[in-house]
Design a protein around this motif. Structure first.
Motif, mmCIF file in Angstrom:
data_model
loop_
_atom_site.group_PDB
_atom_site.id
_atom_site.type_symbol
_atom_site.label_atom_id
_atom_site.label_comp_id
_atom_site.label_asym_id
_atom_site.label_seq_id
_atom_site.Cartn_x
_atom_site.Cartn_y
_atom_site.Cartn_z
ATOM 1 N N VAL A 85 11.426 1.426 5.039
ATOM 2 C CA VAL A 85 12.214 0.594 5.950
ATOM 3 C C VAL A 85 13.405 1.431 6.416
ATOM 4 O O VAL A 85 14.263 1.796 5.619
ATOM 5 C CB VAL A 85 12.705 -0.699 5.262
ATOM 6 N N MET A 86 13.446 1.724 7.703
ATOM 7 C CA MET A 86 14.506 2.558 8.252
ATOM 8 C C MET A 86 15.435 1.694 9.103
ATOM 9 O O MET A 86 14.975 0.924 9.948
ATOM 10 C CB MET A 86 13.900 3.691 9.094
ATOM 11 N N SER A 87 16.724 1.808 8.878
ATOM 12 C CA SER A 87 17.703 1.046 9.654
ATOM 13 C C SER A 87 17.798 1.604 11.059
ATOM 14 O O SER A 87 17.353 2.716 11.344
ATOM 15 C CB SER A 87 19.080 1.132 8.982
ATOM 16 N N MET A 88 18.407 0.820 11.965
ATOM 17 C CA MET A 88 18.624 1.310 13.322
ATOM 18 C C MET A 88 19.506 2.560 13.310
ATOM 19 O O MET A 88 19.287 3.493 14.072
ATOM 20 C CB MET A 88 19.243 0.220 14.192
ATOM 21 N N GLY A 89 20.486 2.561 12.424
ATOM 22 C CA GLY A 89 21.338 3.742 12.302
ATOM 23 C C GLY A 89 20.548 4.952 11.836
ATOM 24 O O GLY A 89 20.719 6.063 12.342
ATOM 25 N N GLY A 90 19.648 4.727 10.886
ATOM 26 C CA GLY A 90 18.796 5.811 10.405
ATOM 27 C C GLY A 90 17.853 6.288 11.479
ATOM 28 O O GLY A 90 17.577 7.485 11.608
ATOM 29 N N LEU A 91 17.347 5.344 12.279
ATOM 30 C CA LEU A 91 16.464 5.688 13.387
ATOM 31 C C LEU A 91 17.180 6.570 14.401
ATOM 32 O O LEU A 91 16.650 7.591 14.851
ATOM 33 C CB LEU A 91 15.956 4.413 14.055
#
Length: 263
Positions: A85-91
């Motif tokens: 699960v990747m956050s928008m920030g991580g994306l």
């Protein structure tokens, strides 16, 4: 589900098919720009390699570090090990900024995803309105009538208790998978569109491919050997019926493709 492929990552990289160039040419013809691709679930880079020959840069992400170790090292491809699960920030940090990606690809992996969360990310990162998402799967391989008559029950009966429920989406050629996107230019639906991948294999390589199945790995963990001696003998008889040579193994490929629109 990356853990299912850790133990057989080398087998996966060696025996899984390279996708046909016709597939990538078709996808590329639907993307107005060829600057940036996000290849999700890149695995050992089967799709990334071909995409790199068409697009300026490919960012491949995967939850399996072991599989990424076998991905081809190319100057315009970057690989990143990411959480499931990747956050928008991580994306944004790993892939790119909002509305900046021309194409999102998912090869033989989207059936594992939390599609609701993933599609939010796709719609955030693709260029509006013509950014494209292309997801494809391949089904049971075909050799000839003799070999296929052994493989089909091996797949649908012997291996069936060990396949994950998500694999039913592949059996259905991705027809029933949720895909909330608009048809690309020149199409009146989002697929599936059929292509065929081919790989030249001898019998040992064919067995290695079967052992790369997630069902085979799951059964093995539970103490079950799916490729029993009698099963191997059945495959050997069928394979050698017209000579023990290498054979062309065909993998039917089914593509869903759409554009993001102004969503």
């Amino acid at each position: 589900m990356a853990e299912l492929f850790v133990n057989q990552a080398k087998q996966y990289a060696e025996t899984r098919p390279s996708y046909p160039q016709e597939l990538f040419q078709f996808i590329a013809s639907k993307t107005p720009a060829h600057d940036l691709v996000w290849d999700v679930g890149t695995g050992s880079g089967q799709a990334a390699r071909s995409l790199a020959g068409i697009y300026k840069h490919v960012t491949g992400t995967d939850t399996s570090l072991k599989q990424l170790e076998f991905a081809p090292k190319l100057p315009n491809v970057s690989y990143h090990h990411t959480p499931s699960v990747m956050s928008m920030g991580g994306l944004e940090q790993t892939v790119s900024t909002q509305s900046s990606v021309d194409l999102v690809t998912i090869a033989q992996a989207m059936h594992w995803f939390d599609l609701h969360a993933f599609y939010q990310q796709v719609k955030w990162i693709l260029k509006k309105p013509d950014g494209v998402i292309a997801a494809w799967c391949y089904t049971v391989p075909e050799v000839n009538d003799s070999v296929d008559s052994v493989l089909n029950p091996f797949y649908s009966i012997d291996s069936d208790p060990y396949w994950e429920p998500q694999l039913k989406l592949i059996d259905d050629k991705y027809m029933s998978i949720d895909f909330p996107f608009e048809p690309v230019e020149g199409a009146d639906h989002t697929g599936p569109f059929k292509f065929v991948a081919e790989k030249l294999m001898d019998l040992d390589e064919y067995f290695t491919y079967l052992r790369s199945w997630s069902a085979y790995q799951t059964a093995k963990i539970k103490g079950v050997e799916l490729l029993r001696d009698d099963m191997i003998e059945s495959f050997e008889r069928a394979w050698n019926e017209d000579g023990p040579d290498q054979k062309v193994v065909k993998f039917p490929v089914y593509l869903r493709i759409g554009k993001v629109g102004n969503a």
